[in-house]
Design an enzyme around this catalytic site. Structure first.
Site, PDB file in Angstrom:
ATOM      1  N   CYS A 121       0.825  -1.222   0.000  1.00  0.00           N
ATOM      2  CA  CYS A 121       0.000   0.000   0.000  1.00  0.00           C
ATOM      3  C   CYS A 121       0.855   1.266   0.000  1.00  0.00           C
ATOM      4  O   CYS A 121       0.322   2.362  -0.178  1.00  0.00           O
ATOM      5  CB  CYS A 121      -0.939   0.002   1.193  1.00  0.00           C
ATOM      6  SG  CYS A 121      -1.921  -1.501   1.288  1.00  0.00           S
ATOM      7  N   HIS A 267      -3.280   6.900   2.601  1.00  0.00           N
ATOM      8  CA  HIS A 267      -3.735   5.623   2.056  1.00  0.00           C
ATOM      9  C   HIS A 267      -5.071   5.277   2.714  1.00  0.00           C
ATOM     10  O   HIS A 267      -5.233   5.412   3.921  1.00  0.00           O
ATOM     11  CB  HIS A 267      -2.687   4.553   2.340  1.00  0.00           C
ATOM     12  CG  HIS A 267      -3.197   3.162   2.137  1.00  0.00           C
ATOM     13  ND1 HIS A 267      -3.867   2.796   0.983  1.00  0.00           N
ATOM     14  CD2 HIS A 267      -3.181   2.065   2.938  1.00  0.00           C
ATOM     15  CE1 HIS A 267      -4.228   1.532   1.087  1.00  0.00           C
ATOM     16  NE2 HIS A 267      -3.827   1.064   2.259  1.00  0.00           N
ATOM     17  N   ASN A 297     -10.308  -0.341   0.218  1.00  0.00           N
ATOM     18  CA  ASN A 297      -8.844  -0.230   0.212  1.00  0.00           C
ATOM     19  C   ASN A 297      -8.313  -0.745  -1.127  1.00  0.00           C
ATOM     20  O   ASN A 297      -8.400  -1.933  -1.411  1.00  0.00           O
ATOM     21  CB  ASN A 297      -8.308  -1.065   1.384  1.00  0.00           C
ATOM     22  CG  ASN A 297      -6.796  -1.076   1.466  1.00  0.00           C
ATOM     23  OD1 ASN A 297      -6.103  -0.657   0.538  1.00  0.00           O
ATOM     24  ND2 ASN A 297      -6.273  -1.562   2.581  1.00  0.00           N
TER      25      ASN A 297
HETATM   26  O1  UT7 Z   1      -3.840  -1.459   3.579  1.00  0.00           O
HETATM   27  C1  UT7 Z   1      -2.958  -2.237   4.294  1.00  0.00           C
HETATM   28  C2  UT7 Z   1      -3.048  -1.995   5.705  1.00  0.00           C
HETATM   29  N1  UT7 Z   1      -4.200  -2.660   6.267  1.00  0.00           N
HETATM   30  C3  UT7 Z   1      -4.814  -2.103   7.269  1.00  0.00           C
HETATM   31  O2  UT7 Z   1      -4.454  -1.016   7.639  1.00  0.00           O
HETATM   32  C4  UT7 Z   1      -5.899  -2.862   7.998  1.00  0.00           C
HETATM   33  C5  UT7 Z   1      -5.707  -2.706   9.471  1.00  0.00           C
HETATM   34  N2  UT7 Z   1      -6.693  -3.377  10.287  1.00  0.00           N
HETATM   35  C6  UT7 Z   1      -8.001  -2.976  10.354  1.00  0.00           C
HETATM   36  O3  UT7 Z   1      -8.397  -2.071   9.650  1.00  0.00           O
HETATM   37  C7  UT7 Z   1      -8.914  -3.645  11.355  1.00  0.00           C
HETATM   38  O4  UT7 Z   1      -8.126  -4.390  12.250  1.00  0.00           O
HETATM   39  C8  UT7 Z   1      -9.979  -4.555  10.699  1.00  0.00           C
HETATM   40  C9  UT7 Z   1     -10.999  -3.712   9.983  1.00  0.00           C
HETATM   41  C10 UT7 Z   1      -9.344  -5.536   9.744  1.00  0.00           C
HETATM   42  C11 UT7 Z   1     -10.726  -5.337  11.797  1.00  0.00           C
HETATM   43  O5  UT7 Z   1     -11.323  -4.459  12.728  1.00  0.00           O
HETATM   44  P1  UT7 Z   1     -11.131  -4.707  14.283  1.00  0.00           P
HETATM   45  O6  UT7 Z   1     -11.916  -3.684  14.993  1.00  0.00           O
HETATM   46  O7  UT7 Z   1      -9.670  -4.777  14.544  1.00  0.00           O
HETATM   47  O8  UT7 Z   1     -11.836  -6.088  14.469  1.00  0.00           O
HETATM   48  P2  UT7 Z   1     -11.225  -7.445  15.060  1.00  0.00           P
HETATM   49  O9  UT7 Z   1     -10.344  -8.101  14.049  1.00  0.00           O
HETATM   50  O10 UT7 Z   1     -10.642  -7.189  16.432  1.00  0.00           O
HETATM   51  O11 UT7 Z   1     -12.533  -8.303  15.217  1.00  0.00           O
HETATM   52  C12 UT7 Z   1     -13.580  -7.926  16.125  1.00  0.00           C
HETATM   53  C13 UT7 Z   1     -14.735  -8.882  15.939  1.00  0.00           C
HETATM   54  C14 UT7 Z   1     -14.317 -10.343  15.952  1.00  0.00           C
HETATM   55  O12 UT7 Z   1     -15.360 -11.078  16.577  1.00  0.00           O
HETATM   56  P3  UT7 Z   1     -15.214 -11.548  18.115  1.00  0.00           P
HETATM   57  O13 UT7 Z   1     -13.975 -12.391  18.142  1.00  0.00           O
HETATM   58  O14 UT7 Z   1     -15.089 -10.283  18.903  1.00  0.00           O
HETATM   59  O15 UT7 Z   1     -16.485 -12.286  18.332  1.00  0.00           O
HETATM   60  C15 UT7 Z   1     -14.278 -10.711  14.492  1.00  0.00           C
HETATM   61  O16 UT7 Z   1     -14.491 -12.092  14.269  1.00  0.00           O
HETATM   62  O17 UT7 Z   1     -15.349  -8.664  14.665  1.00  0.00           O
HETATM   63  C16 UT7 Z   1     -15.419  -9.894  13.935  1.00  0.00           C
HETATM   64  N3  UT7 Z   1     -15.278  -9.615  12.534  1.00  0.00           N
HETATM   65  C17 UT7 Z   1     -16.341  -9.363  11.739  1.00  0.00           C
HETATM   66  N4  UT7 Z   1     -17.675  -9.312  11.991  1.00  0.00           N
HETATM   67  C18 UT7 Z   1     -18.497  -9.018  10.984  1.00  0.00           C
HETATM   68  C19 UT7 Z   1     -14.158  -9.519  11.777  1.00  0.00           C
HETATM   69  N5  UT7 Z   1     -14.464  -9.220  10.507  1.00  0.00           N
HETATM   70  C20 UT7 Z   1     -15.816  -9.109  10.460  1.00  0.00           C
HETATM   71  C21 UT7 Z   1     -16.727  -8.811   9.426  1.00  0.00           C
HETATM   72  N6  UT7 Z   1     -18.042  -8.758   9.743  1.00  0.00           N
HETATM   73  N7  UT7 Z   1     -16.335  -8.536   8.170  1.00  0.00           N
END
Ligand code: UT7
Length: 341
Positions: A121, A267, A297
């Site tokens: 990215c 980005h 993204n």
């Molecule tokens: O461009 C390259 C760089 N990339 C980035 O900068 C991405 C960086 N990371 C992020 O933007 C975030 O970490 C994400 C958007 C990927 C995830 O958000 P988060 O707030 O960190 O969520 P998490 O991974 O901690 O997950 C929280 C909960 C989990 O459920 P439990 O374990 O709390 O029950 C996940 O299983 O959300 C769940 N979850 C979803 N639920 C519905 C993860 N993805 C989804 C989804 N829909 N798509």
């Protein structure tokens, strides 16, 4: 001497997938995606369309913009290119040939050197500095295209809701030129400064594991498709620090304050990353340009797409100081400070 952006272009595939479309086939919802990322939709290529196709369209649009102003044809301008640098995570082919070479041929840019930059990215930030360096090092070179282009929809595991909802396809391009605009050393224009950084210790937190030498194809074994794998939490924390640190570094290096900057073009990975960094830095959200809601993204393409949107909307004024910030796989990060032409 100055390195100036003289034109911009973009290519967005017409096919649009909303969060609700994804929720029909994955355990997710519009509410979750919007509240966790700021994403509302993404665009996706049709079967058979590859990164070089989007890159070519974005490049032609940038060339057409400059050609019109110069009163020459886009084809003639393509022939005058000395360098094409293309940032991508999703090349048409792995390793050989560079996607930039495919674009070079289709553009008819027969005098241009062509290479890809693999900085995920941060690809556009790395690519711009690489192309600027090539124009600066050798005075026989004058003009370069810097492209960020991706078809991430091909490298996503559509069953993994942790990544499938995040990415989109698209391309952006800028045409840069070495000019004598600041030959007297008093008027500063164009690319002022770039910060490029990397932290390879985080390599495994965002990767396409398969398809390279570490996991080669072996006769008789079922081949798994390459796909994006990400430790979202870890990358999120890295991204907030990378964004914050790069803004501070660029300002300090030039002795500038945030009020001197007209616009920050980050980005577009997650609106929450940008909000968190803005809060830490005490920068109002309105200073950051955001279009993630529509495109999701698009990795290396997100910054040049944003530049073209702003440029065509007349929102970048001559003399405006703008800042681009990238961060992503590698891990890589960095930014450019540019005085708009
Ligand atoms: O461009 C390259 C760089 N990339 C980035 O900068 C991405 C960086 N990371 C992020 O933007 C975030 O970490 C994400 C958007 C990927 C995830 O958000 P988060 O707030 O960190 O969520 P998490 O991974 O901690 O997950 C929280 C909960 C989990 O459920 P439990 O374990 O709390 O029950 C996940 O299983 O959300 C769940 N979850 C979803 N639920 C519905 C993860 N993805 C989804 C989804 N829909 N798509």
């Amino acid at each position: 001497m100055a390195i100036e952006i003289i034109a911009t272009g973009r290519a967005i595939p017409p096919k649009r997938l909303t969060n609700d479309d994804l929720a029909d086939r994955l355990d997710t919802s519009d509410e979750w995606i919007r509240s966790h990322t700021g994403i509302g939709a993404r665009h996706m290529v049709d079967e058979g369309v590859v990164t070089s196709d989007l890159a070519l369209e974005a490049a032609r649009n940038a060339l057409a913009m400059a050609a019109e102003r110069m009163g020459v044809s886009g084809e003639a301008l393509a022939q005058s290119l000395d360098v094409i640098v293309l940032g991508t995570t999703t090349p048409d082919y792995y390793g050989v040939p560079a996607t930039a070479c495919i674009v070079q041929n289709k553009l008819g840019a027969r005098n241009a050197a062509a290479m890809d930059v693999t900085a995920a990215c941060t690809g556009f930030i790395y690519g711009l500095e690489t192309a600027a360096g090539l124009l600066t090092l050798n005075r026989s070179r004058k003009r370069a295209l810097v492209i960020g282009a991706e078809v991430l929809s091909r490298l996503i595991d559509w069953n993994d809701r942790g990544t499938a909802v995040l990415f989109g396809d698209g391309a952006g391009a800028v045409l840069i030129e070495r000019t004598e605009a600041s030959g007297d050393g008093r008027v500063r224009r164009g690319l002022l400064r770039t910060v490029l950084e990397a932290d390879g210790s985080g390599a495994e937190s965002l990767m396409i594991r398969r398809g390279g030498g570490r996991y080669p194809y072996r006769e008789g074994e079922a081949a798994e498709s390459p796909r994006v794998e990400m430790d979202g939490r870890l990358v999120y924390n890295f991204a907030v620090k990378a964004l914050t640190g790069t803004v501070e570094k660029l300002l300090a290096a030039e002795g500038l304050a945030i009020d001197d900057v007209a616009r920050i073009i980050p980005h577009q990975a997650n609106a929450r990353i940008i909000q968190a960094a803005g809060k830490r830095l005490g920068i109002p959200e309105s200073k950051f340009f955001l279009n993630i809601e529509e495109y999701a993204n698009t990795s290396a393409a997100s910054i040049p797409i944003a530049l073209d949107e702003l440029n065509r909307a007349g929102e970048l004024k001559p003399g405006d100081l703008i800042m681009t910030i990238g961060f992503g796989g590698g891990l890589t990060y960095g930014g450019n400070l540019i005085i708009w032409q």
